[in-house]
Design a protein around this motif. Sequence first.
Motif, mmCIF file in Angstrom:
data_model
loop_
_atom_site.group_PDB
_atom_site.id
_atom_site.type_symbol
_atom_site.label_atom_id
_atom_site.label_comp_id
_atom_site.label_asym_id
_atom_site.label_seq_id
_atom_site.Cartn_x
_atom_site.Cartn_y
_atom_site.Cartn_z
ATOM 1 N N SER A 104 0.787 -1.139 -0.135
ATOM 2 C CA SER A 104 0.188 0.191 -0.311
ATOM 3 C C SER A 104 0.796 1.149 0.311
ATOM 4 N N GLY A 105 0.001 2.272 -0.260
ATOM 5 C CA GLY A 105 0.993 4.264 -0.504
ATOM 6 C C GLY A 105 1.183 3.615 -1.918
ATOM 7 N N PRO A 106 2.077 5.381 -1.833
ATOM 8 C CA PRO A 106 2.767 5.484 -2.887
ATOM 9 C C PRO A 106 3.941 4.346 -3.597
ATOM 10 N N PHE A 107 3.917 3.203 -3.296
ATOM 11 C CA PHE A 107 4.970 2.489 -3.987
ATOM 12 C C PHE A 107 4.501 1.024 -3.049
ATOM 13 N N LYS A 108 2.991 1.512 -3.914
ATOM 14 C CA LYS A 108 2.259 -0.309 -3.910
ATOM 15 C C LYS A 108 2.833 -0.783 -5.210
ATOM 16 N N GLY A 109 3.082 -1.941 -4.979
ATOM 17 C CA GLY A 109 4.116 -3.177 -5.970
ATOM 18 C C GLY A 109 4.941 -3.214 -6.491
ATOM 19 N N GLU A 110 5.479 -1.882 -5.453
ATOM 20 C CA GLU A 110 7.628 -2.188 -5.828
ATOM 21 C C GLU A 110 7.620 -3.050 -5.064
ATOM 22 N N LYS A 111 8.728 -4.232 -5.497
ATOM 23 C CA LYS A 111 9.871 -5.093 -4.619
ATOM 24 C C LYS A 111 11.154 -3.850 -3.987
ATOM 25 N N ALA A 112 11.800 -4.747 -2.768
ATOM 26 C CA ALA A 112 12.680 -3.875 -2.058
ATOM 27 C C ALA A 112 13.076 -4.914 -1.182
ATOM 28 N N ARG A 113 14.342 -4.393 -0.882
ATOM 29 C CA ARG A 113 15.244 -5.753 -0.194
ATOM 30 C C ARG A 113 15.503 -4.716 1.344
ATOM 31 N N VAL A 114 14.611 -5.168 2.134
ATOM 32 C CA VAL A 114 14.829 -4.502 3.548
ATOM 33 C C VAL A 114 16.415 -4.446 4.186
ATOM 34 N N LYS A 115 16.701 -3.280 4.488
ATOM 35 C CA LYS A 115 18.034 -2.928 4.984
ATOM 36 C C LYS A 115 18.145 -2.666 6.225
ATOM 37 N N ARG A 116 17.295 -2.314 7.288
ATOM 38 C CA ARG A 116 17.166 -2.201 8.082
ATOM 39 C C ARG A 116 15.401 -2.374 8.817
ATOM 40 N N VAL A 117 15.609 -2.608 10.095
ATOM 41 C CA VAL A 117 14.280 -3.282 10.681
ATOM 42 C C VAL A 117 14.290 -2.708 12.063
ATOM 43 N N ASP A 118 13.133 -1.921 12.471
ATOM 44 C CA ASP A 118 12.665 -1.006 13.536
ATOM 45 C C ASP A 118 12.073 -1.777 14.546
ATOM 46 N N GLU A 119 11.983 -2.574 15.531
ATOM 47 C CA GLU A 119 11.065 -3.487 16.201
ATOM 48 C C GLU A 119 10.641 -2.107 16.796
ATOM 49 N N GLY A 120 10.844 -1.182 17.171
ATOM 50 C CA GLY A 120 10.469 -0.272 18.372
ATOM 51 C C GLY A 120 9.497 0.814 17.310
ATOM 52 N N HIS A 121 9.440 1.061 16.229
ATOM 53 C CA HIS A 121 8.073 1.924 15.950
ATOM 54 C C HIS A 121 7.702 0.855 14.776
ATOM 55 N N GLU A 122 8.181 -1.027 14.364
ATOM 56 C CA GLU A 122 7.479 -1.548 13.823
ATOM 57 C C GLU A 122 7.273 -0.832 12.586
ATOM 58 N N GLU A 123 8.906 0.005 12.145
ATOM 59 C CA GLU A 123 9.081 0.136 10.808
ATOM 60 C C GLU A 123 10.208 -0.607 9.985
ATOM 61 N N ILE A 124 10.152 -0.597 8.521
ATOM 62 C CA ILE A 124 11.645 -0.922 8.150
ATOM 63 C C ILE A 124 11.608 -0.045 7.001
#
Length: 152
Positions: A104-124
């Motif tokens: 979802s969002g402006p990048f919907k459907g895009e593929k990407a590689r995870v560089k960092r995981v922030d569990e505290g803010h639940e963001e990647i």
Amino acid sequence: MSEDAAIFVVKTTANQERSVAGMLAQVARKDNLDIRAIIAPDELKGYVLLESSDSGAVEQAIQTVPHARTVVKGQSSIAEIEHFLTPKPTVTGIVEGAIIEVTSGPFKGEKARVKRVDEGHEEITVELFDAVVPIPITIRGDTVRILRKEKS
């Protein structure tokens, strides 16, 4: 939960847990039954949990509800089901190097590689594959779908 209440487990038809929980709530309200809480955890396929002090009320409630099969013999305590009551972080299972798809969002459907995981803010933080210049973007963990977990 009061001292006299217990947790009862109701067996249901698979994939009907949420509809059974909703109908049990309606029946309990309409018939004024002593059912205090109903939960249909996603991890528990084919079962719904009810809090009540009266096993007869639980038996009576499931009589008219389609897809509610039977009450499992015995009772559980709140301690035994506590792990279903605590929410899991949305980034659980996402690791650095994983390949994801933005859902979802402006990048919907895009593929990407995870560089960092922030569990505290639940963001990647991810880098999009199709970007001309690889710019890291930070997105919420619940807006992605994991395609591959292995690191590359």
